[in-house]
Design a protein around this motif. Sequence first.
Motif, PDB file in Angstrom:
ATOM      1  N   THR A 146      36.285  33.545  24.218  1.00  0.00           N
ATOM      2  CA  THR A 146      37.527  33.543  23.455  1.00  0.00           C
ATOM      3  C   THR A 146      38.702  33.794  24.400  1.00  0.00           C
ATOM      4  OG1 THR A 146      37.392  35.922  23.013  1.00  0.00           O
ATOM      5  CG2 THR A 146      36.317  34.441  21.441  1.00  0.00           C
ATOM      6  N   PRO A 147      39.898  33.354  24.039  1.00  0.00           N
ATOM      7  CA  PRO A 147      41.054  33.575  24.926  1.00  0.00           C
ATOM      8  C   PRO A 147      41.259  35.036  25.302  1.00  0.00           C
ATOM      9  CG  PRO A 147      41.617  31.994  23.220  1.00  0.00           C
ATOM     10  CD  PRO A 147      40.250  32.523  22.877  1.00  0.00           C
ATOM     11  N   VAL A 148      41.040  35.955  24.351  1.00  0.00           N
ATOM     12  CA  VAL A 148      41.234  37.379  24.647  1.00  0.00           C
ATOM     13  C   VAL A 148      40.253  37.834  25.720  1.00  0.00           C
ATOM     14  CG1 VAL A 148      41.065  39.707  23.688  1.00  0.00           C
ATOM     15  CG2 VAL A 148      42.169  37.892  22.368  1.00  0.00           C
ATOM     16  N   TRP A 149      38.984  37.438  25.565  1.00  0.00           N
ATOM     17  CA  TRP A 149      37.976  37.838  26.547  1.00  0.00           C
ATOM     18  C   TRP A 149      38.272  37.243  27.922  1.00  0.00           C
ATOM     19  CZ3 TRP A 149      34.819  41.601  27.128  1.00  0.00           C
ATOM     20  CH2 TRP A 149      34.261  42.246  26.033  1.00  0.00           C
ATOM     21  N   ARG A 150      38.743  36.002  27.952  1.00  0.00           N
ATOM     22  CA  ARG A 150      39.078  35.386  29.237  1.00  0.00           C
ATOM     23  C   ARG A 150      40.136  36.207  29.969  1.00  0.00           C
ATOM     24  NH1 ARG A 150      40.056  29.043  27.686  1.00  0.00           N
ATOM     25  NH2 ARG A 150      38.215  28.745  26.373  1.00  0.00           N
ATOM     26  N   TRP A 151      41.178  36.584  29.243  1.00  0.00           N
ATOM     27  CA  TRP A 151      42.251  37.357  29.874  1.00  0.00           C
ATOM     28  C   TRP A 151      41.783  38.754  30.263  1.00  0.00           C
ATOM     29  CZ3 TRP A 151      46.463  35.482  31.898  1.00  0.00           C
ATOM     30  CH2 TRP A 151      46.968  34.260  31.432  1.00  0.00           C
ATOM     31  N   LEU A 152      40.963  39.391  29.413  1.00  0.00           N
ATOM     32  CA  LEU A 152      40.468  40.731  29.730  1.00  0.00           C
ATOM     33  C   LEU A 152      39.600  40.716  30.987  1.00  0.00           C
ATOM     34  CD1 LEU A 152      39.539  42.185  26.216  1.00  0.00           C
ATOM     35  CD2 LEU A 152      41.360  42.968  27.747  1.00  0.00           C
ATOM     36  N   LEU A 179      39.002  41.831  36.795  1.00  0.00           N
ATOM     37  CA  LEU A 179      38.571  41.427  38.130  1.00  0.00           C
ATOM     38  C   LEU A 179      39.735  41.406  39.113  1.00  0.00           C
ATOM     39  CD1 LEU A 179      35.999  38.629  37.236  1.00  0.00           C
ATOM     40  CD2 LEU A 179      35.539  40.946  38.051  1.00  0.00           C
ATOM     41  N   VAL A 180      40.915  41.022  38.659  1.00  0.00           N
ATOM     42  CA  VAL A 180      42.093  41.085  39.530  1.00  0.00           C
ATOM     43  C   VAL A 180      42.378  42.528  39.924  1.00  0.00           C
ATOM     44  CG1 VAL A 180      44.600  40.778  39.601  1.00  0.00           C
ATOM     45  CG2 VAL A 180      43.158  38.946  38.735  1.00  0.00           C
ATOM     46  N   PHE A 181      42.279  43.439  38.960  1.00  0.00           N
ATOM     47  CA  PHE A 181      42.498  44.867  39.250  1.00  0.00           C
ATOM     48  C   PHE A 181      41.464  45.380  40.241  1.00  0.00           C
ATOM     49  CE2 PHE A 181      41.592  49.340  38.413  1.00  0.00           C
ATOM     50  CZ  PHE A 181      42.857  49.902  38.565  1.00  0.00           C
ATOM     51  N   LEU A 182      40.184  45.038  40.017  1.00  0.00           N
ATOM     52  CA  LEU A 182      39.134  45.471  40.932  1.00  0.00           C
ATOM     53  C   LEU A 182      39.350  44.886  42.320  1.00  0.00           C
ATOM     54  CD1 LEU A 182      36.407  46.809  41.558  1.00  0.00           C
ATOM     55  CD2 LEU A 182      35.285  44.739  40.704  1.00  0.00           C
ATOM     56  N   GLY A 183      39.691  43.600  42.384  1.00  0.00           N
ATOM     57  CA  GLY A 183      39.923  42.962  43.682  1.00  0.00           C
ATOM     58  C   GLY A 183      41.087  43.598  44.423  1.00  0.00           C
ATOM     59  N   PHE A 184      42.177  43.861  43.705  1.00  0.00           N
ATOM     60  CA  PHE A 184      43.342  44.477  44.337  1.00  0.00           C
ATOM     61  C   PHE A 184      42.998  45.881  44.832  1.00  0.00           C
ATOM     62  CE2 PHE A 184      47.471  46.668  44.335  1.00  0.00           C
ATOM     63  CZ  PHE A 184      48.226  45.760  45.059  1.00  0.00           C
ATOM     64  N   PHE A 185      42.218  46.619  44.045  1.00  0.00           N
ATOM     65  CA  PHE A 185      41.808  47.972  44.445  1.00  0.00           C
ATOM     66  C   PHE A 185      40.976  47.936  45.721  1.00  0.00           C
ATOM     67  CE2 PHE A 185      38.595  51.346  44.331  1.00  0.00           C
ATOM     68  CZ  PHE A 185      39.409  52.470  44.306  1.00  0.00           C
ATOM     69  N   LEU A 186      39.989  47.032  45.782  1.00  0.00           N
ATOM     70  CA  LEU A 186      39.149  46.933  46.981  1.00  0.00           C
ATOM     71  C   LEU A 186      39.958  46.465  48.182  1.00  0.00           C
ATOM     72  CD1 LEU A 186      35.925  45.322  45.472  1.00  0.00           C
ATOM     73  CD2 LEU A 186      36.191  47.678  46.270  1.00  0.00           C
ATOM     74  N   TRP A 187      40.847  45.519  47.984  1.00  0.00           N
ATOM     75  CA  TRP A 187      41.658  44.982  49.071  1.00  0.00           C
ATOM     76  C   TRP A 187      42.560  46.058  49.667  1.00  0.00           C
ATOM     77  CZ3 TRP A 187      46.697  41.838  48.309  1.00  0.00           C
ATOM     78  CH2 TRP A 187      47.148  41.370  49.549  1.00  0.00           C
ATOM     79  N   VAL A 220      39.213  37.934  47.988  1.00  0.00           N
ATOM     80  CA  VAL A 220      38.781  36.680  47.364  1.00  0.00           C
ATOM     81  C   VAL A 220      38.676  36.838  45.851  1.00  0.00           C
ATOM     82  CG1 VAL A 220      36.924  34.965  47.260  1.00  0.00           C
ATOM     83  CG2 VAL A 220      37.593  35.964  49.463  1.00  0.00           C
ATOM     84  N   LEU A 221      38.248  38.024  45.398  1.00  0.00           N
ATOM     85  CA  LEU A 221      38.049  38.256  43.965  1.00  0.00           C
ATOM     86  C   LEU A 221      39.348  38.129  43.181  1.00  0.00           C
ATOM     87  CD1 LEU A 221      35.893  39.035  41.851  1.00  0.00           C
ATOM     88  CD2 LEU A 221      36.518  41.435  42.257  1.00  0.00           C
ATOM     89  N   ILE A 222      40.471  38.452  43.799  1.00  0.00           N
ATOM     90  CA  ILE A 222      41.752  38.367  43.100  1.00  0.00           C
ATOM     91  C   ILE A 222      41.985  36.960  42.561  1.00  0.00           C
ATOM     92  CG2 ILE A 222      44.262  38.458  43.446  1.00  0.00           C
ATOM     93  CD1 ILE A 222      43.793  40.766  45.385  1.00  0.00           C
ATOM     94  N   ALA A 223      41.601  35.951  43.326  1.00  0.00           N
ATOM     95  CA  ALA A 223      41.755  34.569  42.871  1.00  0.00           C
ATOM     96  C   ALA A 223      40.500  34.049  42.177  1.00  0.00           C
ATOM     97  CB  ALA A 223      42.107  33.664  44.053  1.00  0.00           C
ATOM     98  N   TRP A 224      39.323  34.460  42.677  1.00  0.00           N
ATOM     99  CA  TRP A 224      38.071  33.900  42.157  1.00  0.00           C
ATOM    100  C   TRP A 224      37.743  34.414  40.760  1.00  0.00           C
ATOM    101  CZ3 TRP A 224      35.877  30.010  44.784  1.00  0.00           C
ATOM    102  CH2 TRP A 224      34.653  29.523  44.322  1.00  0.00           C
TER     103      TRP A 224
END
Length: 229
Positions: free
Chosen positions: A32-38, A43-51, A76-80
Amino acid sequence: MTDTSRTSLPARLGGIVRQAWRDLLSVYYANTPVWRWLKSGALVFLGFFLWMGGNVLLAYWIDATALRYAIAYGFVLIAWGPFTHMLVVPAVIRLRRTAENPTVRRLVRHGSKINFTTFLVIVAVVGTLAPGVMLLDFTSEFGGDGGDVTADLVCETDGDPITCELETAEGVDHVVLLSGSEEIDRSDEPPYAVSAPRESLSDGPSGKQFEIELRDADGETLRRFIRTV
């Protein structure tokens, strides 16, 4: 009479693992659109944290190879992450329902594995190459000792060897140039000019780096500069 406790415990653990895996897959394939955004946002938050976190730690442990791959994973996770849940997962779900070609259906059946494997390969390549855009230089913020010493350091890093000298210095007895923990050069008289071959410099987060320490007559560090070539 058989001991059912020994056989039931592995069975229960296996059931828990299988249920957890099914729950994970249900979240992964929630479309669903909500799940896609969540999922993309998480994953963007996790990627930014690791980076960012990896770069901060790398300022202290510049030779920690594992940190470079953790940084690459986050970078890579920020975009992937958004790419996977905005494009790949919806496409896989749609093709599973509509694809008629056997080869396409076979590829789609393993779509998530192919996607994750591709992601890991990219992480390995980026972590090995360590491009400058991925590595942030926090060494100046964390590596500089302050104090009451007034000094203006000027370095020429385009040539070989690199050279540095102090334009103004008050309260300084001598200056040393360090690479890692090794003293490369020392100057005891103004303008306290020191130099080092490029090949003698240590590896920092964003390139070769060296340290300039201003010391008093007792050898105590009054101020430290960290410079990246």
